[in-house]
Write a protein that holds these residues in place. Structure first.
Motif, short mmCIF file in Angstrom:
data_model
loop_
_atom_site.label_atom_id
_atom_site.label_comp_id
_atom_site.label_asym_id
_atom_site.label_seq_id
_atom_site.Cartn_x
_atom_site.Cartn_y
_atom_site.Cartn_z
N GLU A 55 0.78 -1.32 -0.12
CA GLU A 55 -0.06 0.03 -0.01
C GLU A 55 0.94 1.21 -0.04
O GLU A 55 0.51 2.19 -0.81
CB GLU A 55 -1.04 -0.05 1.37
CG GLU A 55 -2.22 0.85 0.86
CD GLU A 55 -2.62 1.52 2.18
OE1 GLU A 55 -2.79 0.90 3.31
OE2 GLU A 55 -3.05 2.57 2.28
N VAL A 111 2.45 1.80 -3.33
CA VAL A 111 1.43 2.49 -4.36
C VAL A 111 1.18 3.85 -3.93
O VAL A 111 1.21 4.75 -4.85
CB VAL A 111 0.30 1.59 -4.48
CG1 VAL A 111 -0.66 2.40 -5.24
CG2 VAL A 111 0.73 0.19 -5.10
N THR A 112 0.62 4.19 -2.85
CA THR A 112 0.19 5.50 -2.54
C THR A 112 1.28 6.65 -2.20
O THR A 112 0.97 7.85 -2.64
CB THR A 112 -0.63 5.28 -1.19
OG1 THR A 112 0.09 4.76 -0.12
CG2 THR A 112 -1.81 4.58 -1.50
N VAL A 134 2.19 6.09 -7.45
CA VAL A 134 1.05 7.17 -7.84
C VAL A 134 1.39 8.53 -7.84
O VAL A 134 1.18 9.40 -8.67
CB VAL A 134 -0.30 6.97 -7.00
CG1 VAL A 134 -1.38 8.09 -7.33
CG2 VAL A 134 -1.04 5.64 -7.10
N TRP A 191 -3.77 3.90 -12.83
CA TRP A 191 -3.53 3.13 -11.29
C TRP A 191 -4.72 3.53 -10.41
O TRP A 191 -4.79 3.16 -9.46
CB TRP A 191 -2.43 4.05 -11.00
CG TRP A 191 -1.09 3.36 -11.25
CD1 TRP A 191 -0.33 3.63 -12.24
CD2 TRP A 191 -0.42 2.13 -10.56
NE1 TRP A 191 0.91 2.77 -12.40
CE2 TRP A 191 0.73 1.71 -11.44
CE3 TRP A 191 -0.76 1.39 -9.33
CZ2 TRP A 191 1.60 0.67 -11.07
CZ3 TRP A 191 0.08 0.26 -9.03
CH2 TRP A 191 1.27 -0.04 -9.80
N TRP A 223 -5.03 -0.12 -10.92
CA TRP A 223 -3.91 -1.00 -10.80
C TRP A 223 -3.77 -0.92 -9.28
O TRP A 223 -3.25 -1.99 -8.66
CB TRP A 223 -2.64 -0.70 -11.43
CG TRP A 223 -2.06 -1.88 -11.80
CD1 TRP A 223 -1.03 -2.44 -10.95
CD2 TRP A 223 -1.89 -2.99 -12.58
NE1 TRP A 223 -0.30 -3.54 -11.23
CE2 TRP A 223 -1.13 -3.88 -12.29
CE3 TRP A 223 -2.62 -2.98 -14.05
CZ2 TRP A 223 -0.68 -4.88 -13.39
CZ3 TRP A 223 -2.33 -4.07 -14.96
CH2 TRP A 223 -1.45 -5.27 -14.53
N SER A 224 -3.83 0.16 -8.48
CA SER A 224 -3.67 0.24 -7.08
C SER A 224 -4.63 -0.61 -6.54
O SER A 224 -4.22 -1.57 -5.56
CB SER A 224 -4.38 1.77 -6.76
OG SER A 224 -3.32 2.62 -7.31
N ARG A 225 -5.95 -0.96 -7.17
CA ARG A 225 -6.85 -1.73 -6.54
C ARG A 225 -6.35 -3.16 -6.63
O ARG A 225 -6.51 -4.10 -5.80
CB ARG A 225 -8.16 -1.71 -7.22
CG ARG A 225 -9.48 -2.29 -6.73
CD ARG A 225 -10.07 -1.18 -5.41
NE ARG A 225 -11.28 -1.70 -5.15
CZ ARG A 225 -12.26 -0.72 -5.08
NH1 ARG A 225 -11.96 0.48 -4.33
NH2 ARG A 225 -13.37 -1.12 -4.59
#
Lengths: 360, 334
Positions: free
Chosen positions: A36, A39-40, A44, A190, A196-198
């Protein structure tokens, strides 16, 4: 056939029931948190930055072509360098929306040892077909003329501020708009319900890409390793050669804009930041915490060394003192690769690229 | 029943044997990392080969009645990880390197009835052979010469990329005669053809790896036959990029009408219609590499993350399951 598949399915669900829990040393929550954060906190924001830099650059080139002058060219060239830095932050992430639909290669067709891009670009400039400057027209052209290397030639080697450079300037604007479009698609891919994050946040049997948490974590590790391999192998060593006499500045990435050293340095910062922001070292068991210390130490060495180079690239590659620095950076790359591959991976129970070694 | 080389949860290398009814039957221990496991036509005996540049092989009976027998290639050879049995199961052929002579490819011939004694050697007619398969006539061997020279002294380092040229040779296993040899098209000299399967029309389908620029990648899947040259799978520019120019294994459906190609780097399993060369389906499987036919349209795929996934060209993917192992490059259905 259906019966065979049905029995195969029954057999698989039985297997699932009898399979022991994964041997990974880490708890599921810790792994999920690393993914997580990656990604965050890293992926992103950096794709947002890429899209923003590309769009800013496209605006500057538009203004340059409308009323060409030296100041606007300078602004456009500075915008190119900024976009290159943003690209270095994501160009080791060979997965996700940027890896789909040939976006990665359209964004940066490099390395191009056969000089395809140059050849095609020169032909386009000599033919000066205005249809190629229309919205979306570049998309149907070869990837080699769609991205950063082509834009670099146009902005740094073509007379875009002179009357005879009007087509080249228009082409540069079209390439920049194309880059902004690709970067926006990569960013948007994303985000959202199907983004894609999901996919990375919710691995499982129903997920069409990631079936287990370990796979998502391995994807991150694979990216780190990709950066630690492709930078020395493709982006540094071919240019460095074995001696000042065999150095090949033209094999260096983005030498036309004089950005090679900056690109190397930005890559070192990116690989450091990706590991830091994801806090992937937090998954190490206590007795293996030395790995985190060694990784931090080596990243520091790498960033410092590549940040201390003095362009132009011809000097970097021929001056003995600077060559020593680059050679030392190669040693550090190799040390980091070993730390991640041979120490970190087994310590956290992962096998990055178990089947992806060349030659099997 | 399935056989798959793997690294198990304890970190040791083994062949994992599991049955149709879902029982992991047993593990056959390997001294080091394996690569492929091959079966005789009766499905009774199997041989697992070391991953290159290893030198061991393990023969075992699938039922597990006798203890496994290990054997090795000669000291001036190493295995490439692949081989094939003669139709009667009495002889075994394996791809090997004569590494003192530029990785000249040879085919070792072993007598399975005499403790896998090495009784001869054929020329593979190329450098760096990889997979070798027996054609449906029971007599012709098809050999993928990857074209890349390596030497045990420098590990897996590729020594001849500037001059490499890959080929598929068809060799009479009884006489050693070269029946045909097809090279990669000249403009794709850096394509190394490595893994193969044969379809229902005796076309050999290969999966390769691209050694040129990672952004300038041709199709890495194609076919050839005894009397037709290498033909690459037609595709847009995006597919070879998505596969990252790398195929890890090839398999045929039971009736040979569908071909499966895996790309562990691209995390994809492709199913291709053998007759039309059209792609029927594309599934994602992270580090997915092993693939084997389980029906006329269906395959089982395995991954380095321990996942097994049934895929079918007509019904799509089945439900995956995950084992606490890392599956190696190849898997075989008995």
């Amino acid at each position: 056939m259906t019966r065979i598949l049905a029995s195969a399915l029954a057999f698989l669900s039985l297997l699932a029931a009898t399979a022991a829990p994964a041997a990974a040393a880490n708890d599921e929550a810790g792994q999920a948190a690393v993914v997580e954060r990656a990604v965050t906190q890293y992926i992103v924001p950096n794709y947002r930055q890429l899209a923003e830099s590309a769009s800013t650059l496209a605006g500057r080139i538009d203004r340059l072509c409308k009323e060409p002058d030296a100041k606007k060219l300078e602004d456009a060239q500075a915008g190119f360098r900024e976009l290159l830095r943003a690209w270095a932050a994501v160009d080791f992430l060979r997965f996700g929306p940027m890896a789909d639909g040939g976006r990665y290669e359209r964004f940066a067709f490099w390395p191009d040892p056969r000089g395809i891009g140059q050849r095609q670009l020169r032909r386009m400039i000599s033919e000066a077909n205005p249809a190629l400057l229309g919205e979306g027209a570049l998309k149907s052209q070869s990837a080699a003329v769609q991205g950063l290397p082509a834009l670099e030639v146009l902005l740094f080697e073509e007379p875009v501020t002179a009357a005879e450079g009007a087509f080249s300037c228009g082409l540069a604007a079209a390439v920049a708009r194309n880059l902004a479009g690709i970067a926006a698609e990569a960013r948007d891919g994303w985000l959202g319900e199907t983004g894609w994050s999901r996919l990375m946040a919710r691995p499982g049997p129903e997920n069409a890409v990631y079936r287990s948490r370990a796979e998502t974590l391995t994807e991150l590790l694979k990216a780190e390793l990709t950066g630690l391999e492709q930078t020395p192998d493709q982006r540094i060593r071919p240019a460095l050669g074995d001696s000042p006499e065999t150095a090949r500045p033209r094999a260096a990435p983005y030498y036309r804009s004089g950005s090679t050293a900056e690109y190397w340095h930005a890559t070192a910062r990116a690989l450091t930041s990706f590991a830091e922001k994801s806090e992937m070292m937090s998954l190490l068991p206590k007795e293996k915490s030395w790995i985190a210390n060694s990784v931090a130490f080596e990243f520091d060495n790498l960033t410092r060394t590549l940040g201390a180079l003095t362009p132009p690239v011809e000097t970097i590659l021929t001056d003995p003192a600077q060559r020593d620095k680059v050679s030392y950076a190669l040693v550090v790359f190799s040390s980091l690769k070993n730390l991640f591959h041979d120490q970190y991976s087994p310590a956290v129970g992962l096998s990055p690229g178990f089947n992806a070694l060349d030659g099997d | 029943m399935f056989l798959a080389p793997c690294r198990n949860a304890a970190g040791s290398y083994a062949i994992l044997v599991f049955t149709e009814s879902g029982e992991p039957v047993r593990e056959v221990a390997l001294p080091s990392r394996g690569h492929d496991v091959v079966l005789d036509q009766a499905g009774r005996q199997a041989v697992a080969f070391a991953r290159r540049p290893g030198t061991f092989a393990i023969g075992f009976d699938v039922a597990g009645a006798r203890s496994p027998a290990s054997f090795a290639c000669p000291p001036d050879r190493h295995f490439y990880g692949h081989g094939a049995f003669a139709p009667d199961g009495r002889l075994l052929y394996s791809t090997e390197s004569d590494y003192a002579h530029g990785a000249r490819g040879v085919v070792g011939v072993y007598d399975c009835t005499d403790g896998f004694r090495r009784i001869g050697e054929l020329d593979s007619h190329g450098i760096g052979p990889h997979e070798l398969i027996l054609m449906p006539d029971g007599r012709t061997l098809a050999i993928a010469n990857g074209g890349i020279a390596t030497h045990p002294a420098t590990g897996r380092e590729k020594l001849n990329l500037d001059t490499m040229r890959s080929s598929i040779s068809f060799v009479d296993r009884l006489t050693g005669d070269l029946l045909a040899r097809h090279e990669t098209p000249a403009e794709f000299g850096r394509l190394s053809m490595r893994h193969m399967t044969v379809d229902g029309s005796e076309f050999v389908w290969f999966g390769g790896q691209w050694e040129g620029s990672p952004v300038d990648v041709p199709s890495v899947i194609g076919r050839a036959s005894l009397d037709s040259a290498v033909e690459l799978l037609p595709s847009g520019p995006e597919l070879p990029l998505a596969l990252e120019g790398y195929i890890g294994s090839m398999a045929r459906s039971r009736d040979g009408s569908v071909i499966a190609a895996s790309s562990p780097k691209g995390g994809r399993i492709l199913l291709i219609d053998a007759a039309t060369m059209k792609i029927l389906s594309e599934e994602r499987l992270f580090d997915g590499c092993g693939v084997t036919g389980i029906g006329n349209r269906a395959f089982l795929a395995t991954s380095g993350a321990g996942t097994i996934l049934p895929v079918a060209s007509d019904t799509g993917p089945g439900r995956p399951a995950t084992f606490p192992v890392a599956f190696d490059n190849h898997v075989k259905a008995v």
